[in-house]
Design an enzyme around this catalytic site. Sequence first.
Site, mmCIF file in Angstrom:
data_model
loop_
_atom_site.group_PDB
_atom_site.id
_atom_site.type_symbol
_atom_site.label_atom_id
_atom_site.label_comp_id
_atom_site.label_asym_id
_atom_site.label_seq_id
_atom_site.Cartn_x
_atom_site.Cartn_y
_atom_site.Cartn_z
ATOM 1 N N LYS A 162 15.269 -2.980 -3.810
ATOM 2 C CA LYS A 162 15.940 -1.955 -3.012
ATOM 3 C C LYS A 162 16.812 -1.165 -3.962
ATOM 4 O O LYS A 162 17.600 -1.745 -4.725
ATOM 5 C CB LYS A 162 16.796 -2.591 -1.914
ATOM 6 C CG LYS A 162 17.291 -1.578 -0.897
ATOM 7 C CD LYS A 162 16.175 -1.201 0.059
ATOM 8 C CE LYS A 162 16.656 -0.283 1.156
ATOM 9 N NZ LYS A 162 15.683 -0.125 2.227
ATOM 10 N N ASN A 194 11.598 4.967 -5.605
ATOM 11 C CA ASN A 194 10.608 3.889 -5.589
ATOM 12 C C ASN A 194 9.700 3.944 -6.813
ATOM 13 O O ASN A 194 9.394 2.919 -7.432
ATOM 14 C CB ASN A 194 9.756 3.980 -4.323
ATOM 15 C CG ASN A 194 10.529 3.670 -3.061
ATOM 16 O OD1 ASN A 194 11.682 3.244 -3.114
ATOM 17 N ND2 ASN A 194 9.915 3.894 -1.922
ATOM 18 N N SER A 230 11.559 -0.315 -2.232
ATOM 19 C CA SER A 230 12.149 0.415 -1.119
ATOM 20 C C SER A 230 13.455 1.030 -1.580
ATOM 21 O O SER A 230 14.077 0.552 -2.533
ATOM 22 C CB SER A 230 12.396 -0.513 0.076
ATOM 23 O OG SER A 230 11.183 -0.987 0.617
ATOM 24 N N GLN A 353 2.946 2.125 -7.645
ATOM 25 C CA GLN A 353 2.805 0.764 -7.112
ATOM 26 C C GLN A 353 1.351 0.592 -6.681
ATOM 27 O O GLN A 353 0.954 1.036 -5.617
ATOM 28 C CB GLN A 353 3.750 0.553 -5.924
ATOM 29 C CG GLN A 353 5.212 0.698 -6.298
ATOM 30 C CD GLN A 353 6.069 1.104 -5.119
ATOM 31 O OE1 GLN A 353 6.342 0.287 -4.246
ATOM 32 N NE2 GLN A 353 6.491 2.356 -5.078
ATOM 33 N N GLY A 354 0.570 -0.034 -7.532
ATOM 34 C CA GLY A 354 -0.847 -0.152 -7.267
ATOM 35 C C GLY A 354 -1.573 1.141 -7.585
ATOM 36 O O GLY A 354 -0.962 2.157 -7.935
ATOM 37 N N PRO A 355 -2.896 1.128 -7.467
ATOM 38 C CA PRO A 355 -3.691 2.304 -7.821
ATOM 39 C C PRO A 355 -3.445 3.468 -6.872
ATOM 40 O O PRO A 355 -3.047 3.273 -5.719
ATOM 41 C CB PRO A 355 -5.137 1.793 -7.720
ATOM 42 C CG PRO A 355 -5.065 0.629 -6.787
ATOM 43 C CD PRO A 355 -3.725 -0.006 -7.012
ATOM 44 N N GLY A 358 -3.952 3.549 -3.027
ATOM 45 C CA GLY A 358 -3.995 2.165 -2.561
ATOM 46 C C GLY A 358 -2.611 1.555 -2.617
ATOM 47 O O GLY A 358 -1.620 2.207 -2.312
#
Length: 369
Positions: A162, A194, A230, A353-355, A358
Amino acid sequence: MPEAIEVRKVPLHSVSDASELAKLIDDGVLEADRVIAVIGKTEGNGGVNDYTRIIADRAFREVLSAKGNRSPEEVAEVPIVWSGGTDGVISPHATIFATVPADKVTKTDEPRLTVGVAMSEQLLPEDIGRTAMITKVAAAVKDAMADAGITDPADVHYVQTKTPLLTIHTIRDAKSRGKTVWTEQTHESMDLSNGGTALGIAVALGEIDMPTDEDVMHSRELFSSVASCSSGVELDRAQIVVVGNARGVGGRYRIGHSVMKDPLDQDGIWAAIRDAGLELPERPHSNDLDGQLVNVFLKCEASQDGTVRGRRNAMLDDSDVHWHRQIKSCVGGVTAAVTGDPAVFVSVSAAHQGPEGGGPVAAIVDLGQ
């Protein structure tokens, strides 16, 4: 050696409800003073002015204070990370992590759940989305790994954070000191915070080399496969919760991870559950989980090209409902269809964050031994 972990998922019956946490404590399932982290979903709008996160935070901290012996200052240091927005079928809930007394631990030398927490240095408004933020977050992630007793980054399966986003007040503060900020759009700063945090996690875990300021929000091929970030108005530092596995800690729980390649990738969710240690048939169904899945934690993002599997959609052009809410509702439904339970942690704004298009998936399972 870190202590074994008890982890439970509980519903929120209203935005200010912490009765299920109190019940776990009263029933002796866990001790108030041993609660080390809470990760949950609240039913607000998920935006800059989502105050449901603050209301839920207060309710849970009041229970920890009333049921335990920690000082208000000590309770205030417990990481409680709320992701606002339960669009579609997503149900408000909390996943509670607590340490277990040594005499109650299920002994095993197999890898089992371990949790570490840390707070970064203060993140100034001018840091957000820039290498200063990435550096501060990376240092805090390494501190949290040490707290969890993890030395190999491969044993880290989920990093929940956070961080502060930008508000009119903090933008003015930066300007008053002669500083600039990455954006003056407060809602856009949620994605920015983020994304910058995720890059810090990726650097700490050796997933990428140190990026430049220009890479943030632009070089989407740079990402972490375990970051779940977040942001909100509740704090001015990065709050880090590292969740992984370690041998020797004991306990019943284990975590695994994978990624969803796109919003419809149910196989990515099942892969995370398998990675956590559950044996599943080739074509699994929610009934195959047999009550052993504690929870899944996902991040999602509308693809920047405006398509899913070659079919165009209107999420990024919709002026009535922000794409944040649309993609969260979509992935929440897909996830609930896999797990058979709408109380799933699905959070939007998954830059780095990830591909692209996705997002990462983590799953905690109860192996019962």
